[in-house]
Design an enzyme around this catalytic site. Sequence first.
Site, PDB file in Angstrom:
ATOM      1  N   ARG A  31       0.860  -1.172   0.000  1.00 44.05           N
ATOM      2  CA  ARG A  31       0.000   0.000   0.000  1.00 44.05           C
ATOM      3  C   ARG A  31       0.904   1.231   0.000  1.00 44.05           C
ATOM      4  NH1 ARG A  31      -2.116  -3.581   3.922  1.00 44.05           N
ATOM      5  NH2 ARG A  31      -4.200  -4.379   3.427  1.00 44.05           N
ATOM      6  N   LYS A  88      -2.352  -1.863   7.644  1.00 45.49           N
ATOM      7  CA  LYS A  88      -3.788  -1.777   7.880  1.00 45.49           C
ATOM      8  C   LYS A  88      -4.199  -2.864   8.854  1.00 45.49           C
ATOM      9  CE  LYS A  88      -8.059  -1.273   5.210  1.00 45.49           C
ATOM     10  NZ  LYS A  88      -8.654  -1.362   3.851  1.00 45.49           N
TER      11      LYS A  88
END
Length: 318
Positions: free
Chosen positions: A148, A173
């Site tokens: 990401r 995350k």
Amino acid sequence: MTNWSSMHERVAAYLRTRRALGFTLTIEGQQLERFAHFAEQRAHQGPLTLALAVDWANASLTPEGLGPARRLETLRPFAKYCQLFEPQTEIPPARLFGPAHRRLPPHIYSSQELKQLLAATAALSPTEELRPVTMHTLLGSLAVTGLRPGEALRLQDGDVNLERGVVEVRKSKFRKPRLVPLHASTTAALAEYLSVRQRCLGLTQASGFFLFDNARPITGDQARHAFQRIRQQLGWDKPETGCVPRLYDLRHTFACQCLLRWYAEGVNVHQMLPQLSTYMGHCKVSDTYWYLTGIPALMAIAAERFELAAATTEEDQP
């Protein structure tokens, strides 16, 4: 019982409780603070009401109802918390404004587009300093690791182990850290970047891995701005068909390229998908499916396999 006298106090109590449990709530916290300010401007008194929630949702400037839906999604857990202490609190119904999340069709970069993207970083100003090299290495790393963008931007020097050829993603995350093995070519590229960085800045240890010329880590806004400059330079900001390419689409591209490579190698894709899911930092395989897009190459493979299965079925019939 509580003695909340304003919506700001309710929001503060909710955020303290959730953050004490380990939730960051950065964007959600900002949204709730804006909601509290909205309630204050409306001179609202007492517990949260559905009317107040709907008015705040409708004040969103995001088109097509997505903004209002996301605002209510943010309010619902907050309202449930408040209702524990104030039974009069009204909880907004789920999906009152439709779904809060819609999948934007990603742009899957071709190999030629990736080459163009990396080459275009050389034109970023100041061309003789660190910014072009940093963006080149960042974009290349995202393309070959599937990280990401936020994960890559938060990397520290200590998270990148070039001797072992592995990156440790700590702030991921869902607070799910993981180790990401690197290809030898990626390790070599990161080592070269560190050499250039040291020549430009004279730093042996920095506050982040990817730095700009001020010796500070790149922020998400800076990375997106640089990417937008590159996109404009390449003429990708107004495509004739499809969506405008995004920085995050490099992650979608990585997932699709993995499948293409496995099919070419004759690998059992269904057995490999859980490994891809773990590599990308997903909690479950279904999250990985979100990144798989029906590009022509994958659709051609699907059609070929369907025709083969159909032909086999016909042969088996009496």
